[in-house]
Design an enzyme around this catalytic site. Structure first.
Site, short mmCIF file in Angstrom:
data_model
loop_
_atom_site.label_atom_id
_atom_site.label_comp_id
_atom_site.label_asym_id
_atom_site.label_seq_id
_atom_site.Cartn_x
_atom_site.Cartn_y
_atom_site.Cartn_z
N LYS A 1 48.00 -16.03 45.09
CA LYS A 1 47.72 -14.53 45.59
C LYS A 1 48.28 -14.15 46.55
CE LYS A 1 43.74 -11.99 47.05
NZ LYS A 1 42.21 -12.14 47.14
N LYS B 1 38.64 -16.38 50.23
CA LYS B 1 37.37 -16.49 49.66
C LYS B 1 36.71 -16.42 50.25
CE LYS B 1 38.37 -18.41 44.92
NZ LYS B 1 38.46 -19.66 44.12
N THR C 1 49.81 -36.10 44.97
CA THR C 1 50.97 -36.32 44.70
C THR C 1 51.99 -37.39 45.04
OG1 THR C 1 51.73 -33.88 43.55
CG2 THR C 1 51.60 -34.23 45.12
N GLY D 1 48.69 -24.65 38.75
CA GLY D 1 48.96 -23.80 38.73
C GLY D 1 48.56 -22.26 39.53
N HIS D 2 49.34 -21.15 39.36
CA HIS D 2 48.97 -20.58 40.15
C HIS D 2 48.61 -18.97 39.84
CE1 HIS D 2 51.04 -22.45 43.48
NE2 HIS D 2 52.31 -22.65 43.23
N THR D 3 47.16 -18.86 40.28
CA THR D 3 46.38 -17.74 39.68
C THR D 3 47.15 -16.21 40.10
OG1 THR D 3 45.05 -18.90 38.25
CG2 THR D 3 44.17 -16.87 38.02
N ASP E 1 35.03 -13.77 50.80
CA ASP E 1 33.85 -13.37 50.03
C ASP E 1 32.65 -14.72 49.29
OD1 ASP E 1 36.33 -13.57 48.48
OD2 ASP E 1 35.90 -12.53 46.89
N GLN F 1 50.30 -27.93 44.94
CA GLN F 1 49.40 -28.69 46.02
C GLN F 1 49.54 -28.35 46.94
OE1 GLN F 1 52.21 -30.91 43.74
NE2 GLN F 1 51.10 -30.43 42.33
N LYS G 1 47.65 -19.75 46.77
CA LYS G 1 48.94 -19.29 47.90
C LYS G 1 48.93 -18.59 46.91
CE LYS G 1 49.53 -24.54 47.12
NZ LYS G 1 48.33 -24.31 46.36
N ARG H 1 40.01 -28.35 34.99
CA ARG H 1 38.85 -29.20 35.20
C ARG H 1 37.66 -28.61 36.44
NH1 ARG H 1 41.93 -34.78 37.10
NH2 ARG H 1 43.68 -33.08 38.39
N ASN I 1 52.09 -28.44 37.16
CA ASN I 1 50.41 -29.51 37.07
C ASN I 1 50.21 -29.18 37.85
OD1 ASN I 1 52.11 -30.93 39.34
ND2 ASN I 1 51.09 -32.21 39.17
N ASP J 1 44.38 -25.54 44.90
CA ASP J 1 43.80 -24.71 45.24
C ASP J 1 43.46 -23.50 46.08
OD1 ASP J 1 43.61 -25.55 42.53
OD2 ASP J 1 42.19 -27.22 43.18
#
Length: 422
Positions: free
Chosen positions: A18, A329, A237, A40-42, A331, A222, A16, A301, A38, A13
């Protein structure tokens, strides 16, 4: 940047997706080398949010994207994301799926969920998406691969062999309903027509791209501390996210990797169970979680939040051979007057160490030794380069770089693609 591996330096998390999306603008091929849906990439591009689970992040840029043999694939999730690409105006033919990748079958999900329930207080904290059982069957040599779907006879035989064992486990151990051979065979043979156009020789494709001097980007799911062999076992994992997993998962030699870019948050988060020395105690944990939106892309989660852990990061630099780091992150920390950073661990015998413990029990009992840095308490919206950052923010970045002995080449100061400073 002929070949670059982008690897998470913490417990996942880190952002990566981005960074991969940003680097994909200058890449010819983007490769996903391990993991499954399992993780996710946002990605936020032009105000549009993408949440991907199976596809490499490069698809958002329209870059050729491959899924390697080191991955496990949920056929339905893959096809759903093919449809998503079409809906958003991207030609899905840019995706190539290795025929050697293993499929996540319905019994894998059932066993994953039932196994976690049986463990009770000893749960690992999996996403219950069938990843571990799929990799276990791969290692046991009874897995079903993507290429098997393209041959109905082979597919039926392999499902029959797998169910002879799995149905016994489901009925006698997990007290779950068995799966019907005909129903599963019909469902998966039905995927063949839609999957076939995407199946290709990923090893050959990537090797030829590198031979031609093209820029190839490798992304894992991961992160380092969740690596099956080198992470915080058993809270890990079921594959190898570290950089050396890239050549194995794609099918190229290790000498083809030129650069390893680690991704770390300016703080640290962890999903699921397991020790977490720098975890924040008190209301600042919830404050940081809310500011950072620390909720899982796939599962929603809650992520456990901690201050930056340089001991674990130093370990990640070592096991990945990182040549540089991206700090994301930054900021999110802007509202804190003081920023503790874990610089060493205090061990059970009272001694202190800068190195990550080699033994699980030592890590479980490690206590953080803090150095407190001043916060900047102002937004970073106006910054267009690292030099534009407030003095305390710039010094925070420089402190981390000196402590790890690697340059920090990118700094994330917002969710959008353009909010990455060099």
């Amino acid at each position: 940047m002929p070949s670059t591996v982008v690897v998470g330096a913490q417990w996942g998390d880190e952002g990566k997706g981005k960074i991969v999306d940003l680097l994909a603008q200058e890449s010819d091929v983007v490769c996903r080398y391990q993991g499954g849906p399992n993780a996710g990439h946002t990605i936020v591009v032009n105000g549009e949010t993408w949440k991907l689970r199976q596809m490499p992040s490069g698809v958002v840029s329209g870059t050729q994207s491959v899924i390697g043999a080191g991955c496990v694939v949920d056929a339905q999730v893959f096809l759903d994301e093919v449809d998503l690409l079409k809906e958003r105006g991207i030609d899905p033919s840019i995706v190539v799926l290795s025929g050697n990748a293993h499929l996540i079958m319905p019994w894998h999900l059932t066993i994953d969920q039932a196994s976690e329930r049986r463990l009770g207080n000893l749960q690992i904290g999996t996403t219950r998406r069938g990843i571990g059982p799929a990799y276990a069957d791969k290692a046991s040599r009874i897995g079903i691969r993507v290429q098997d779907v393209l041959d109905p006879k082979i597919l039926r035989q392999k499902i029959e062999v797998a169910l002879a064992e799995k149905n016994l486990w489901l009925e006698r151990i997990y007290e779950s309903e068995p799966f019907d051979l005909e129903a599963i065979w019909s469902q998966y043979s039905g995927f063949a027509e839609r999957l076939a156009p995407f199946v290709g020789d990923v090893s050959l494709l990537v090797s030829q791209a590198l031979d031609a001097g093209k820029d190839v980007l490798f992304e894992g799911a991961q992160a380092t501390m969740l690596d099956l062999d080198h992470g915080t076992y058993p809270f890990v994992t079921s594959s190898n996210p570290i950089a050396s997993g890239a050549p194995t998962g794609i099918g190229i030699g290790p000498t083809r990797i030129d650069r390893v870019l680690g991704i770390s948050k300016a703080y640290v988060t962890r999903v699921g169970e397991g020790p977490f020395p720098s975890e924040i105690v008190g209301p600042n944990q919830e404050k940081l979680r809310d500011l950072g939106g620390e909720f899982g892309t796939v599962t929603g989660r809650i992520r456990r939040c901690g201050w930056l852990d340089l001991v674990a990061l130093r370990y990640a630099v070592r096991v990945n051979g990182m040549t540089s780091l991206a700090l994301t992150k930054l900021d999110v920390l802007s509202e804190f007057a003081e920023l503790p950073v874990c610089i060493r661990y205090k061990q059970r015998d009272g001694s202190e160490t800068e190195h990550f413990p080699a033994h699980q029990s030592d890590f479980h009992h490690a206590e953080p030794v803090w150095e407190v840095l001043p916060g900047w308490q102002q937004p970073l919206d106006a910054a267009t380069s690292v030099n534009d950052l407030p003095t305390a923010a710039r010094e925070y970045v420089e402190f981390v770089s000196r402590a790890l002995g690697v340059p920090i080449e990118l700094v994330g100061v917002g969710a959008a693609r353009e909010r990455v400073l060099a």
